[in-house]
Scaffold this motif. Structure first.
Motif, PDB file in Angstrom:
ATOM      1  N   GLN A 103      63.849  83.352  32.164  1.00  0.00           N
ATOM      2  CA  GLN A 103      65.099  83.240  31.401  1.00  0.00           C
ATOM      3  C   GLN A 103      64.956  83.840  30.010  1.00  0.00           C
ATOM      4  O   GLN A 103      65.903  84.442  29.494  1.00  0.00           O
ATOM      5  CB  GLN A 103      65.527  81.780  31.293  1.00  0.00           C
ATOM      6  CG  GLN A 103      66.042  81.181  32.577  1.00  0.00           C
ATOM      7  CD  GLN A 103      66.479  79.746  32.379  1.00  0.00           C
ATOM      8  OE1 GLN A 103      67.254  79.449  31.467  1.00  0.00           O
ATOM      9  NE2 GLN A 103      65.985  78.848  33.213  1.00  0.00           N
ATOM     10  N   THR A 104      63.787  83.696  29.392  1.00  0.00           N
ATOM     11  CA  THR A 104      63.610  84.229  28.038  1.00  0.00           C
ATOM     12  C   THR A 104      63.680  85.747  28.024  1.00  0.00           C
ATOM     13  O   THR A 104      64.053  86.331  27.016  1.00  0.00           O
ATOM     14  CB  THR A 104      62.273  83.786  27.396  1.00  0.00           C
ATOM     15  OG1 THR A 104      61.176  84.375  28.086  1.00  0.00           O
ATOM     16  CG2 THR A 104      62.152  82.271  27.354  1.00  0.00           C
ATOM     17  N   LEU A 113      67.619  79.056  23.636  1.00  0.00           N
ATOM     18  CA  LEU A 113      67.279  78.084  24.676  1.00  0.00           C
ATOM     19  C   LEU A 113      66.666  76.891  23.966  1.00  0.00           C
ATOM     20  O   LEU A 113      65.776  77.058  23.134  1.00  0.00           O
ATOM     21  CB  LEU A 113      66.245  78.629  25.658  1.00  0.00           C
ATOM     22  CG  LEU A 113      66.656  79.666  26.677  1.00  0.00           C
ATOM     23  CD1 LEU A 113      65.455  80.041  27.541  1.00  0.00           C
ATOM     24  CD2 LEU A 113      67.780  79.163  27.547  1.00  0.00           C
TER      25      LEU A 113
END
Length: 155
Positions: A103-104, A113
């Motif tokens: 996701q990063t 996040l």
């Protein structure tokens, strides 16, 4: 020793792993005290957003022995997200570290996040090098805005 000042331009597009002090009292989903900590974290996150960083916020609440839903950072994360531009921040669990790392890499500049309580993972307080390596994979740059935690022997 000369300290280097970080130029915000150096952070554009970088994944910044940001440790903040999220150990804020929450009752019935409402922050009761600790507004100085909250505002400090919010200010740093906003500066990173303005610099175009992709920020991964980590921190803890309390001293749980394993997962304790009453000590989730989610209420603090929700309060932070309410103060940030809509759609730029989201709360995630660290249950699957490789998924969070992925996701990063897909975050847009300025995205944030906010991870669940690090102390839910036994490797945090145990200063587990493997857990520290997992956390390190979440960022290109590490920033510590949690002065009260920087002396602890934690991952």
């Amino acid at each position: 020793m000369k300290l280097k000042t970080i130029n915000p331009k150096d952070l554009e597009g970088k994944r910044v792993l940001l440790r903040v002090d999220l150990d804020i009292p929450v009752e019935q989903g409402v922050i009761q005290k600790g507004l100085v900590r909250f505002e400090s974290a919010l200010g740093t996150i906003r500066q990173l957003q303005e610099a175009g960083a992709r920020t991964v916020v980590i921190g803890h609440r309390g001293r749980p022995e394993g997962v304790d839903v009453s000590l989730s950072v989610e209420p603090v994360a929700q309060a932070l997200m309410a103060k940030l531009p809509t759609g730029t921040a989201r709360f995630v669990s660290l249950a699957n570290a490789s998924d969070v790392v992925a996701q990063t890499h897909t975050m847009a500049k300025g995205d944030v996040l906010i991870l669940e309580n690090l102390r839910f993972h036994p490797g945090e307080r145990g200063n587990d090098p493997a857990f520290a390596r997992q956390l390190a994979q979440l960022g290109d740059v590490y920033m510590n805005d949690a002065f009260g935690n920087c002396h602890r022997d934690h991952a």
